[in-house]
Design an enzyme around this catalytic site. Structure first.
Site, PDB file in Angstrom:
ATOM      1  N   ALA A  85       0.951  -1.306   0.109  1.00  0.00           N
ATOM      2  CA  ALA A  85       0.374  -0.181  -0.334  1.00  0.00           C
ATOM      3  C   ALA A  85       1.168   1.373  -0.107  1.00  0.00           C
ATOM      4  O   ALA A  85       1.824   1.356  -0.133  1.00  0.00           O
ATOM      5  CB  ALA A  85      -0.902   0.062   1.038  1.00  0.00           C
ATOM      6  N   ASP A  86       0.379   1.822  -0.337  1.00  0.00           N
ATOM      7  CA  ASP A  86       0.593   3.962   0.028  1.00  0.00           C
ATOM      8  C   ASP A  86      -0.228   4.825  -0.004  1.00  0.00           C
ATOM      9  O   ASP A  86      -1.629   4.655  -0.694  1.00  0.00           O
ATOM     10  CB  ASP A  86       1.603   3.681  -1.917  1.00  0.00           C
ATOM     11  CG  ASP A  86       2.727   4.887  -1.781  1.00  0.00           C
ATOM     12  OD1 ASP A  86       3.204   4.668  -1.330  1.00  0.00           O
ATOM     13  OD2 ASP A  86       2.117   6.319  -1.684  1.00  0.00           O
TER      14      ASP A  86
END
Length: 206
Positions: A85-86
């Site tokens: 994820a970011d």
């Protein structure tokens, strides 16, 4: 009866994402990608010219999971699903990363003070050579902050490993007037959507 847990790889250094996955009973093993050193990061987080924030966060997340899949093969690790994820903070179309120092952290808080901004978290799952991905967007409104409050906050260690220079789950919670969206998404991993993503891939949650 719940089926047997399925272990995944989490390709993220974020302690908050680890805590959130544990919260919903996901069995995971860390796969850490290099973000510094003489050869530089394995996945660059530089914003491309004229790149929109939602495109940016989606692209970086996809590149991370694609690279993690290559690492799994190169290291001959057991084949498992990979989650990454970011998260980015956006105001007036400007992408705010992690502040490098106190001056930059203060600048970010002044920009966010008394206004509403967006927090975008993109999540990708690589499983059996397929990638599924979503991006969750929340609105966050900060109260009008005094210089003394911002200086006191920036004197702690909290702002410097977080996009936008604040963490909603920490001391900066007192700055937050309202949110519209996902609290855990603002932390870095929207749990409702992530659980749906994992369940749809045959990875049991709760």
């Amino acid at each position: 009866m719940k089926s047997a847990p399925t272990r995944i790889y989490l390709a993220s250094k974020s302690p908050r994402r680890r805590e959130l996955l544990r919260q919903i009973g996901v069995d995971f093993e860390l796969m850490l990608l290099r973000d510094q050193g003489p050869r530089g990061p394995e996945v660059s987080e530089e914003v491309l010219p004229d790149e929109q924030a939602d495109v940016y966060v989606s692209r970086v997340t996809r590149e991370k999971v694609e690279h993690a899949a290559k690492v799994m093969l190169m290291r001959r690790l057991p084949a498992r699903a990979i989650l990454t994820a970011d998260t980015t903070v956006v105001i007036d179309g400007r992408i705010l990363g992690k502040p490098a120092d106190k001056t930059e952290a203060m600048e970010m808080l002044r920009l966010l003070s008394g206004r509403t901004h967006q927090v975008m978290t993109s999540v990708a799952l690589h499983k059996d050579d397929n990638i599924t991905q979503f991006t969750q967007i929340s609105d966050v409104t900060l109260a009008k902050l005094t210089e003394d409050a911002m200086r006191a906050y920036c004197a702690t260690s909290e702002p410097y490993d977080k996009a936008g220079g604040y963490g909603i789950q920490g001391m900066a919670a007192v700055f937050i007037q309202r949110i519209a969206g996902s609290y855990t998404g603002i932390m870095g991993l929207p749990l409702h959507e992530t659980a749906e993503l994992l369940n749809q891939a045959g990875i049991p949650v709760l």
